[in-house]
Motif scaffolding. Sequence first.
Motif, PDB file in Angstrom:
ATOM      1  N   LEU A 141       0.827  -1.204   0.000  1.00 16.57           N
ATOM      2  CA  LEU A 141       0.000   0.000   0.000  1.00 16.57           C
ATOM      3  C   LEU A 141       0.865   1.259   0.000  1.00 16.57           C
ATOM      4  O   LEU A 141       0.546   2.239  -0.692  1.00 16.57           O
ATOM      5  CB  LEU A 141      -0.924  -0.009   1.217  1.00 16.57           C
ATOM      6  CG  LEU A 141      -1.951  -1.147   1.268  1.00 16.57           C
ATOM      7  CD1 LEU A 141      -2.738  -1.094   2.563  1.00 16.57           C
ATOM      8  CD2 LEU A 141      -2.883  -1.085   0.083  1.00 16.57           C
ATOM      9  N   ASN A 142       1.950   1.250   0.774  1.00 17.87           N
ATOM     10  CA  ASN A 142       2.862   2.393   0.776  1.00 17.87           C
ATOM     11  C   ASN A 142       3.417   2.657  -0.616  1.00 17.87           C
ATOM     12  O   ASN A 142       3.510   3.807  -1.066  1.00 17.87           O
ATOM     13  CB  ASN A 142       4.010   2.152   1.758  1.00 17.87           C
ATOM     14  CG  ASN A 142       3.544   2.118   3.206  1.00 17.87           C
ATOM     15  OD1 ASN A 142       2.503   2.672   3.542  1.00 17.87           O
ATOM     16  ND2 ASN A 142       4.299   1.470   4.049  1.00 17.87           N
ATOM     17  N   THR A 143       3.798   1.594  -1.310  1.00 18.29           N
ATOM     18  CA  THR A 143       4.353   1.735  -2.659  1.00 18.29           C
ATOM     19  C   THR A 143       3.318   2.286  -3.623  1.00 18.29           C
ATOM     20  O   THR A 143       3.621   3.161  -4.451  1.00 18.29           O
ATOM     21  CB  THR A 143       4.878   0.382  -3.155  1.00 18.29           C
ATOM     22  OG1 THR A 143       5.857  -0.105  -2.232  1.00 18.29           O
ATOM     23  CG2 THR A 143       5.521   0.519  -4.523  1.00 18.29           C
ATOM     24  N   GLN A 146       2.707   6.014  -2.838  1.00 20.47           N
ATOM     25  CA  GLN A 146       3.873   6.803  -3.239  1.00 20.47           C
ATOM     26  C   GLN A 146       3.934   6.991  -4.752  1.00 20.47           C
ATOM     27  O   GLN A 146       4.234   8.084  -5.249  1.00 20.47           O
ATOM     28  CB  GLN A 146       5.140   6.117  -2.732  1.00 20.47           C
ATOM     29  CG  GLN A 146       6.430   6.894  -2.991  1.00 20.47           C
ATOM     30  CD  GLN A 146       7.095   6.492  -4.282  1.00 20.47           C
ATOM     31  OE1 GLN A 146       6.921   5.367  -4.741  1.00 20.47           O
ATOM     32  NE2 GLN A 146       7.846   7.404  -4.878  1.00 20.47           N
ATOM     33  N   ALA A 147       3.625   5.931  -5.509  1.00 23.80           N
ATOM     34  CA  ALA A 147       3.674   6.027  -6.966  1.00 23.80           C
ATOM     35  C   ALA A 147       2.620   7.006  -7.488  1.00 23.80           C
ATOM     36  O   ALA A 147       2.885   7.808  -8.393  1.00 23.80           O
ATOM     37  CB  ALA A 147       3.478   4.641  -7.582  1.00 23.80           C
ATOM     38  N   ILE A 148       1.409   6.958  -6.918  1.00 26.28           N
ATOM     39  CA  ILE A 148       0.349   7.866  -7.359  1.00 26.28           C
ATOM     40  C   ILE A 148       0.689   9.313  -7.031  1.00 26.28           C
ATOM     41  O   ILE A 148       0.549  10.219  -7.872  1.00 26.28           O
ATOM     42  CB  ILE A 148      -0.986   7.452  -6.707  1.00 26.28           C
ATOM     43  CG1 ILE A 148      -1.421   6.075  -7.222  1.00 26.28           C
ATOM     44  CG2 ILE A 148      -2.070   8.485  -6.990  1.00 26.28           C
ATOM     45  CD1 ILE A 148      -2.642   5.526  -6.520  1.00 26.28           C
ATOM     46  N   LEU A 149       1.162   9.564  -5.811  1.00 25.39           N
ATOM     47  CA  LEU A 149       1.524  10.936  -5.424  1.00 25.39           C
ATOM     48  C   LEU A 149       2.674  11.469  -6.270  1.00 25.39           C
ATOM     49  O   LEU A 149       2.661  12.636  -6.686  1.00 25.39           O
ATOM     50  CB  LEU A 149       1.895  10.975  -3.943  1.00 25.39           C
ATOM     51  CG  LEU A 149       0.751  10.798  -2.931  1.00 25.39           C
ATOM     52  CD1 LEU A 149       1.304  10.778  -1.521  1.00 25.39           C
ATOM     53  CD2 LEU A 149      -0.260  11.916  -3.089  1.00 25.39           C
ATOM     54  N   ASP A 150       3.664  10.633  -6.514  1.00 24.71           N
ATOM     55  CA  ASP A 150       4.816  11.072  -7.294  1.00 24.71           C
ATOM     56  C   ASP A 150       4.407  11.453  -8.716  1.00 24.71           C
ATOM     57  O   ASP A 150       4.918  12.424  -9.291  1.00 24.71           O
ATOM     58  CB  ASP A 150       5.866   9.967  -7.319  1.00 24.71           C
ATOM     59  CG  ASP A 150       7.188  10.457  -7.872  1.00 24.71           C
ATOM     60  OD1 ASP A 150       7.520  11.636  -7.664  1.00 24.71           O
ATOM     61  OD2 ASP A 150       7.895   9.673  -8.517  1.00 24.71           O
ATOM     62  N   THR A 151       3.477  10.694  -9.288  1.00 31.43           N
ATOM     63  CA  THR A 151       3.019  11.005 -10.646  1.00 31.43           C
ATOM     64  C   THR A 151       2.232  12.307 -10.696  1.00 31.43           C
ATOM     65  O   THR A 151       2.427  13.135 -11.596  1.00 31.43           O
ATOM     66  CB  THR A 151       2.158   9.846 -11.177  1.00 31.43           C
ATOM     67  OG1 THR A 151       2.928   8.645 -11.169  1.00 31.43           O
ATOM     68  CG2 THR A 151       1.688  10.124 -12.592  1.00 31.43           C
ATOM     69  N   ARG A 152       1.350  12.501  -9.734  1.00 31.66           N
ATOM     70  CA  ARG A 152       0.483  13.679  -9.759  1.00 31.66           C
ATOM     71  C   ARG A 152       1.205  14.962  -9.360  1.00 31.66           C
ATOM     72  O   ARG A 152       0.770  16.054  -9.736  1.00 31.66           O
ATOM     73  CB  ARG A 152      -0.719  13.451  -8.840  1.00 31.66           C
ATOM     74  CG  ARG A 152      -1.635  12.333  -9.324  1.00 31.66           C
ATOM     75  CD  ARG A 152      -2.856  12.196  -8.445  1.00 31.66           C
ATOM     76  NE  ARG A 152      -3.760  11.143  -8.931  1.00 31.66           N
ATOM     77  CZ  ARG A 152      -4.900  10.799  -8.347  1.00 31.66           C
ATOM     78  NH1 ARG A 152      -5.282  11.425  -7.240  1.00 31.66           N
ATOM     79  NH2 ARG A 152      -5.645   9.839  -8.843  1.00 31.66           N
ATOM     80  N   LYS A 159       9.138  15.766  -5.878  1.00 30.43           N
ATOM     81  CA  LYS A 159       9.458  14.345  -5.900  1.00 30.43           C
ATOM     82  C   LYS A 159       9.069  13.732  -4.567  1.00 30.43           C
ATOM     83  O   LYS A 159       9.628  14.078  -3.514  1.00 30.43           O
ATOM     84  CB  LYS A 159      10.955  14.147  -6.153  1.00 30.43           C
ATOM     85  CG  LYS A 159      11.432  12.706  -6.017  1.00 30.43           C
ATOM     86  CD  LYS A 159      10.820  11.791  -7.055  1.00 30.43           C
ATOM     87  CE  LYS A 159      11.363  10.384  -6.940  1.00 30.43           C
ATOM     88  NZ  LYS A 159      10.734   9.457  -7.921  1.00 30.43           N
ATOM     89  N   VAL A 160       8.093  12.809  -4.587  1.00 32.66           N
ATOM     90  CA  VAL A 160       7.679  12.093  -3.384  1.00 32.66           C
ATOM     91  C   VAL A 160       8.543  10.848  -3.269  1.00 32.66           C
ATOM     92  O   VAL A 160       8.454   9.932  -4.091  1.00 32.66           O
ATOM     93  CB  VAL A 160       6.189  11.717  -3.444  1.00 32.66           C
ATOM     94  CG1 VAL A 160       5.784  10.947  -2.186  1.00 32.66           C
ATOM     95  CG2 VAL A 160       5.325  12.965  -3.605  1.00 32.66           C
ATOM     96  N   SER A 161       9.386  10.804  -2.262  1.00 35.43           N
ATOM     97  CA  SER A 161      10.350   9.710  -2.135  1.00 35.43           C
ATOM     98  C   SER A 161       9.824   8.540  -1.323  1.00 35.43           C
ATOM     99  O   SER A 161      10.237   7.399  -1.552  1.00 35.43           O
ATOM    100  CB  SER A 161      11.637  10.227  -1.482  1.00 35.43           C
ATOM    101  OG  SER A 161      11.368  10.793  -0.206  1.00 35.43           O
ATOM    102  N   ASN A 162       8.906   8.793  -0.388  1.00 37.58           N
ATOM    103  CA  ASN A 162       8.448   7.680   0.456  1.00 37.58           C
ATOM    104  C   ASN A 162       7.131   8.045   1.125  1.00 37.58           C
ATOM    105  O   ASN A 162       6.861   9.221   1.406  1.00 37.58           O
ATOM    106  CB  ASN A 162       9.489   7.349   1.522  1.00 37.58           C
ATOM    107  CG  ASN A 162       9.226   6.015   2.190  1.00 37.58           C
ATOM    108  OD1 ASN A 162       8.478   5.191   1.674  1.00 37.58           O
ATOM    109  ND2 ASN A 162       9.824   5.785   3.343  1.00 37.58           N
ATOM    110  N   VAL A 163       6.319   7.012   1.366  1.00 34.99           N
ATOM    111  CA  VAL A 163       5.060   7.148   2.102  1.00 34.99           C
ATOM    112  C   VAL A 163       4.999   6.007   3.110  1.00 34.99           C
ATOM    113  O   VAL A 163       5.262   4.854   2.762  1.00 34.99           O
ATOM    114  CB  VAL A 163       3.840   7.097   1.166  1.00 34.99           C
ATOM    115  CG1 VAL A 163       2.545   7.131   1.979  1.00 34.99           C
ATOM    116  CG2 VAL A 163       3.866   8.254   0.182  1.00 34.99           C
ATOM    117  N   GLU A 164       4.662   6.313   4.348  1.00 33.92           N
ATOM    118  CA  GLU A 164       4.568   5.300   5.396  1.00 33.92           C
ATOM    119  C   GLU A 164       3.228   5.439   6.120  1.00 33.92           C
ATOM    120  O   GLU A 164       2.902   6.504   6.632  1.00 33.92           O
ATOM    121  CB  GLU A 164       5.707   5.442   6.404  1.00 33.92           C
ATOM    122  CG  GLU A 164       7.087   5.120   5.857  1.00 33.92           C
ATOM    123  CD  GLU A 164       7.280   3.645   5.566  1.00 33.92           C
ATOM    124  OE1 GLU A 164       6.492   2.829   6.112  1.00 33.92           O
ATOM    125  OE2 GLU A 164       8.191   3.314   4.793  1.00 33.92           O
TER     126      GLU A 164
END
Length: 258
Positions: A141-143, A146-152, A159-164
């Motif tokens: 779920l973190n991945t 993170q991928a959705i936020l980084d794209t948007r 650059k969104v490097s990590n989500v926890e």
Amino acid sequence: MEPIVSNGSIFIGILTFLLVGLLVSMFKILREYERGVIFLLGRFYQVKGPGLIIVIPIVQQMVRVDLRTVVMDVPTQDVISRDNVSVRVNAVIYFRVIDAQKAIINVEDYLQATSQLAQTTLRSVLGQHELDEMLANREMLNTDIQAILDTRTDGWGIKVSNVEIKHVDLNETMIRAIARQAEAERTRRAKVIHASGEMEASAKLVEAAEKLSTEPNAILLRYLQTLTEIAGEKNSTILFPLPMDLLKGVLGKQDKKP
């Protein structure tokens, strides 16, 4: 004449002071992690820094941008999972500005925009998964988040490097239900393991019986060993095994009597 000379000296002094102030205000110092977005008469000119830069007063304006990683706490969100369970989830995101021009020009407040986007994305992604997946597959779920936020946020120069995901809070009723489910699952596993053990034991007993049947003296040795074990436990009870053939003969005779 003296007043005129005095007024002229004051005017020159004021003008000199203003010129010195303008010259001093032209010089700006940006730290290593800072960049300055320069606007010339309201239009984007260039990005300067770090170090000593010159900004012409009145004609040019500068906006400072911090390039260090920002640790943002996402407020607790009420999420309804795919299996209709209400949970409260909060998370933390790590991001930084990689393009100062986009961060200033393309969005009004990139910090506020990123925070709001993180909240909506967190609710949207977690709402597509069941409760068990939220509790067991946090890395996945973190991945995804993170991928959705980084794209948007790419268009904002971020650059969104990590989500926890930090906490998944459940109400008391759901906690008790999960506890009962876990207890039932462990009971089921215990029964399956016990049944598997009984099956393996029966197979070994059949194998042992087949081996003992090939040698009649083996039964006698086993009987003597059993007596030794009983005597070692200070037990006065003695067991005498009876052959099954003898029992069958006695029972057969009883059946034949009128």
